[in-house]
Design an enzyme around this catalytic site. Structure first.
Site, PDB file in Angstrom:
ATOM      1  N   ASN A 169       0.849  -1.199   0.000  1.00 16.50           N
ATOM      2  CA  ASN A 169       0.000   0.000   0.000  1.00 16.50           C
ATOM      3  C   ASN A 169       0.879   1.241   0.000  1.00 16.50           C
ATOM      4  OD1 ASN A 169      -2.874   1.000   0.247  1.00 16.50           O
ATOM      5  ND2 ASN A 169      -1.814   2.215   1.796  1.00 16.50           N
ATOM      6  N   TYR A 173       0.221  10.152   3.970  1.00 21.38           N
ATOM      7  CA  TYR A 173      -0.117  10.423   5.365  1.00 21.38           C
ATOM      8  C   TYR A 173       0.974  11.328   5.939  1.00 21.38           C
ATOM      9  CZ  TYR A 173      -2.120   5.750   4.367  1.00 21.38           C
ATOM     10  OH  TYR A 173      -2.726   4.659   3.785  1.00 21.38           O
ATOM     11  N   ARG A 174       0.592  12.484   6.439  1.00 19.95           N
ATOM     12  CA  ARG A 174       1.600  13.437   6.916  1.00 19.95           C
ATOM     13  C   ARG A 174       2.363  12.882   8.121  1.00 19.95           C
ATOM     14  NH1 ARG A 174      -3.192  16.446   9.318  1.00 19.95           N
ATOM     15  NH2 ARG A 174      -3.093  15.870  11.517  1.00 19.95           N
ATOM     16  N   TRP A 187      -1.874   8.192   9.808  1.00 23.12           N
ATOM     17  CA  TRP A 187      -2.852   7.501   8.974  1.00 23.12           C
ATOM     18  C   TRP A 187      -4.163   7.476   9.718  1.00 23.12           C
ATOM     19  CZ3 TRP A 187       1.354   3.432   8.298  1.00 23.12           C
ATOM     20  CH2 TRP A 187       1.586   2.739   9.490  1.00 23.12           C
ATOM     21  N   GLU A 230      -1.105   1.072  -5.315  1.00 28.41           N
ATOM     22  CA  GLU A 230      -1.092   2.409  -5.915  1.00 28.41           C
ATOM     23  C   GLU A 230       0.000   2.529  -6.978  1.00 28.41           C
ATOM     24  OE1 GLU A 230      -1.742   1.851  -2.732  1.00 28.41           O
ATOM     25  OE2 GLU A 230      -3.552   3.016  -2.301  1.00 28.41           O
ATOM     26  N   ASP A 279      -5.330  22.078   9.156  1.00 29.50           N
ATOM     27  CA  ASP A 279      -5.653  20.997   8.214  1.00 29.50           C
ATOM     28  C   ASP A 279      -6.416  21.485   6.983  1.00 29.50           C
ATOM     29  OD1 ASP A 279      -5.680  18.226   7.486  1.00 29.50           O
ATOM     30  OD2 ASP A 279      -5.715  17.762   9.627  1.00 29.50           O
TER      31      ASP A 279
HETATM   32  C1  LIG Z   1      -1.761  16.730   0.623  1.00 26.98           C
HETATM   33  C2  LIG Z   1      -2.492  15.585   1.224  1.00 26.98           C
HETATM   34  C3  LIG Z   1      -2.287  15.241   2.539  1.00 26.98           C
HETATM   35  C4  LIG Z   1      -2.952  14.173   3.123  1.00 26.98           C
HETATM   36  N1  LIG Z   1      -2.708  13.860   4.424  1.00 26.98           N
HETATM   37  C5  LIG Z   1      -3.319  12.778   4.975  1.00 26.98           C
HETATM   38  C6  LIG Z   1      -3.014  12.392   6.312  1.00 26.98           C
HETATM   39  O1  LIG Z   1      -2.230  13.013   7.001  1.00 26.98           O
HETATM   40  N2  LIG Z   1      -3.638  11.288   6.800  1.00 26.98           N
HETATM   41  C7  LIG Z   1      -4.522  10.550   6.065  1.00 26.98           C
HETATM   42  O2  LIG Z   1      -5.039   9.552   6.555  1.00 26.98           O
HETATM   43  N3  LIG Z   1      -4.839  10.910   4.795  1.00 26.98           N
HETATM   44  C8  LIG Z   1      -4.250  12.000   4.236  1.00 26.98           C
HETATM   45  N4  LIG Z   1      -4.536  12.355   2.951  1.00 26.98           N
HETATM   46  C9  LIG Z   1      -5.534  11.561   2.180  1.00 26.98           C
HETATM   47  C10 LIG Z   1      -4.981  10.213   1.770  1.00 26.98           C
HETATM   48  O3  LIG Z   1      -3.745  10.347   1.124  1.00 26.98           O
HETATM   49  C11 LIG Z   1      -5.953   9.475   0.870  1.00 26.98           C
HETATM   50  O4  LIG Z   1      -7.125   9.232   1.613  1.00 26.98           O
HETATM   51  C12 LIG Z   1      -5.423   8.159   0.318  1.00 26.98           C
HETATM   52  O5  LIG Z   1      -6.484   7.471  -0.302  1.00 26.98           O
HETATM   53  C13 LIG Z   1      -4.837   7.297   1.404  1.00 26.98           C
HETATM   54  O6  LIG Z   1      -4.311   6.110   0.856  1.00 26.98           O
HETATM   55  P1  LIG Z   1      -5.005   4.712   1.177  1.00 26.98           P
HETATM   56  O7  LIG Z   1      -6.348   4.777   0.465  1.00 26.98           O
HETATM   57  O8  LIG Z   1      -4.082   3.714   0.609  1.00 26.98           O
HETATM   58  O9  LIG Z   1      -5.164   4.634   2.656  1.00 26.98           O
HETATM   59  C14 LIG Z   1      -3.869  13.433   2.359  1.00 26.98           C
HETATM   60  C15 LIG Z   1      -4.083  13.768   1.025  1.00 26.98           C
HETATM   61  C16 LIG Z   1      -3.413  14.836   0.451  1.00 26.98           C
HETATM   62  C17 LIG Z   1      -3.668  15.175  -0.990  1.00 26.98           C
HETATM   63 MN   LIG Z   2      -4.497   2.054  -0.676  1.00 28.88          MN
END
Ligand SMILES: Cc1cc2nc3c(=O)[nH]c(=O)nc-3n(C[C@H](O)[C@H](O)[C@H](O)COP(=O)(O)O)c2cc1C
Ligand SMILES: [Mn+2]
Length: 497
Positions: A169, A173-174, A187, A230, A279
């Site tokens: 995966n 996630y910041r 996450w 991804e 945020d």
């Molecule tokens: C700039 C940016 C920052 C993000 N920061 C976070 C974060 O800190 N935590 C989080 O859970 N999702 C964050 N997201 C959203 C996730 O990247 C998004 O939901 C993604 O689908 C997560 O991957 P996953 O589906 O494999 O869990 C962010 C998205 C962007 C564009």
């Molecule tokens: Mn995913």
């Protein structure tokens, strides 16, 4: 031309296109960069490469900040074209005739070629720091807003493996920098990285890639089903596989062409306070415990470039990452909810607060069916308000949507209050993660749905339209106003504001 192969090719492309400005003046990654970028993003301005952000590493920001740059990243005329690439494959039918068979084979090959491929070495491992040599303080990590708890790495691609299946995966996630060698891992509760973490008994190995080609960076934010890698989507959208190298200290593969990789692990149950963080909701997310990420090694290119992004009150740079997802996922959404014609996630709604959807309605109750479908579909399930309109309504024209909601809704009959899971960051519901949902059926109804006959809409006749088109110049009113530019104009105006 293919999409850029790595961050440097992307920077070069942006420069050639007049889409990047190098800033030599010293700037502080503590707040100052945010204020600069906030102004540039809102003016529709260029990507910025800060060469002197109090670090030996340049800081790249606003690479995704306009529709044009987003299209350049994907090497596509519009984001809808990127969506169509995926739709073509999803909707593949058994081919008829030789020409279609050949085309079908090409499509199959494009799927086969999208699988990431492992290479023996890559520039991301030119420099290797381990243990005490690792110091995150050397990177120009931004403290974005005055109330932030500290510096946050905001544009990472976090790589994990499902301990049960080994499936990869990648999520954005910041990471809040806690000290030289640890960060928090933000996450959220609904995300795939967290699911991998929950499946681990002891240690979960993690790698974080920073400074990727723009398509791969985008895919870290793409809401794919958990079992879909991804990096495969990245390979498909790029038309070229993502190259990976074996990480140095963990059993994970990392993008060979990244600028920087953090390798390390998360220990089950070891948590730290994360936040506050300004945020993308426009509010500060309050502190909350999140897992601690121990960085055991840092590999990078010589003179690695550090990528960053600022989120905050919308619109910000992430608006176009969200719009890319909106467009790219439309064909996939249509596969499960075929009556959907189009949808729009308003930037001002931080993407999860509102979804406007147009449907080809064929039977009573279909608008409600679509609301429930959205509330049951991947991360769209977190949507707080769904507005359903008829197929002829332009969902991107918010004036028109407002008009339909006002004109076609009896609140007593057409508003559905439901409940379900809500976005992790939504501060409005009484309980975190769970609360009310609002569905508004703004479609035309009729006696089959228990209403009076729906009145006809006002439309000018084609005959008169044609006559006025032909005679326009006679009226002495200048060039005819463009009727179809409204949708794009509305979106641009919103993003400029
Ligand atoms: C700039 C940016 C920052 C993000 N920061 C976070 C974060 O800190 N935590 C989080 O859970 N999702 C964050 N997201 C959203 C996730 O990247 C998004 O939901 C993604 O689908 C997560 O991957 P996953 O589906 O494999 O869990 C962010 C998205 C962007 C564009
Ligand atoms: Mn995913």
């Amino acid at each position: 031309m293919a999409p850029p192969a790595d961050l440097r090719a992307w920077i070069a492309l942006l420069e050639r296109e007049g889409e990047l400005v190098r800033v030599g003046a010293e700037v502080d990654p503590h707040l100052e960069v945010t204020e600069i970028v906030d102004r540039v993003v809102k003016a529709g301005g260029p990507a910025l490469l800060f060469e002197n952000a109090k670090s030996q590493h340049p800081l790249l920001i606003n690479q995704f900040g306009t529709e044009r740059r987003m299209c350049l990243a994907f090497d596509a005329p519009t984001l809808d074209d990127v969506g169509r690439r995926l739709g073509d494959v999803l909707e593949m039918q058994p081919p008829q005739g030789l020409a279609e068979k050949v085309r079908g084979l090409k499509k199959l090959k494009s799927i086969a070629d999208s699988q990431p491929k492992t290479v023996r070495s890559g520039p991301v491992q030119e420099v290797m720091l381990q243990g005490d040599e690792v110091n995150l303080g050397r990177l120009p990590v931004q403290t974005c807003w005055p109330g932030d708890a500290g510096p946050f790495i905001t544009l990472p691609a976090v790589i994990t493996k499902d301990p049960r299946t080994g499936g990869r995966n990648v999520g954005m996630y910041r990471l809040q920098v806690l000290d030289e060698r640890t960060t928090a891992m933000h996450w959220q509760i609904h995300k795939d990285g967290r699911a991998d973490y929950l499946m681990t008994d002891g240690k979960l190995e993690v790698a974080v890639a920073l400074g990727l080609d723009p398509v791969t960076a985008y895919t870290a934010s793409a809401p794919l089903p958990k079992h879909v890698d991804e990096l495969m989507l990245a390979g498909f959208l790029r038309g070229e596989a993502v190259e990976l190298v074996q990480a140095k200290t963990v059993d994970l593969e990392v993008p060979a062409n990244a600028e920087i990789v953090l390798e390390g692990y998360i220990q089950q149950g070891e948590l730290a306070e994360e936040g506050p963080f300004g945020d993308h909701t426009g509010y500060y997310t309050p502190p909350e415990p999140f897992p601690v990420f121990h960085v055991s090694a840092l590999t990078m290119r010589r003179d690695a470039i550090y990528p960053s992004i600022v989120v905050g009150k919308p619109p910000q740079e992430d608006a176009w990452l969200g719009k890319a997802t909106e467009r790219i996922f439309l064909p996939a959404i249509r596969m499960s909810v075929p009556e959907i014609v189009d949808y729009d996630l308003p930037v001002a709604g931080a993407f999860h607060n509102c979804c406007i959807v147009s449907i080809r309605k064929a039977y009573p109750g279909q608008a409600q069916k679509v609301m429930h479908a959205i509330w049951g579909l991947g991360l769209l399930s977190l949507t707080k308000a769904v507005v359903v309109v008829d197929e002829w309504v332009d969902v991107h024209d918010y004036d028109e949507v407002f008009f339909r909601v006002g004109a076609n809704v009896d609140p007593k009959r057409d508003v559905l209050i439901s409940e379900g899971p809500l976005d992790h960051l939504d501060h409005a519901p009484t309980l975190q993660f769970y609360g009310g949902k609002l569905g508004i059926d703004a479609t035309h109804k009729g006696p089959t749905e228990g209403t009076r006959e729906w009145p006809p809409e006002i439309e000018m006749s084609d005959e008169v339209r044609r006559r006025v088109d032909e005679r326009w110049s006679e009226y002495g009113l200048g060039a005819a106003p463009e009727p179809n530019g409204r949708r794009q104009a509305a979106l641009r105006q919103l993003l400029r504001r």
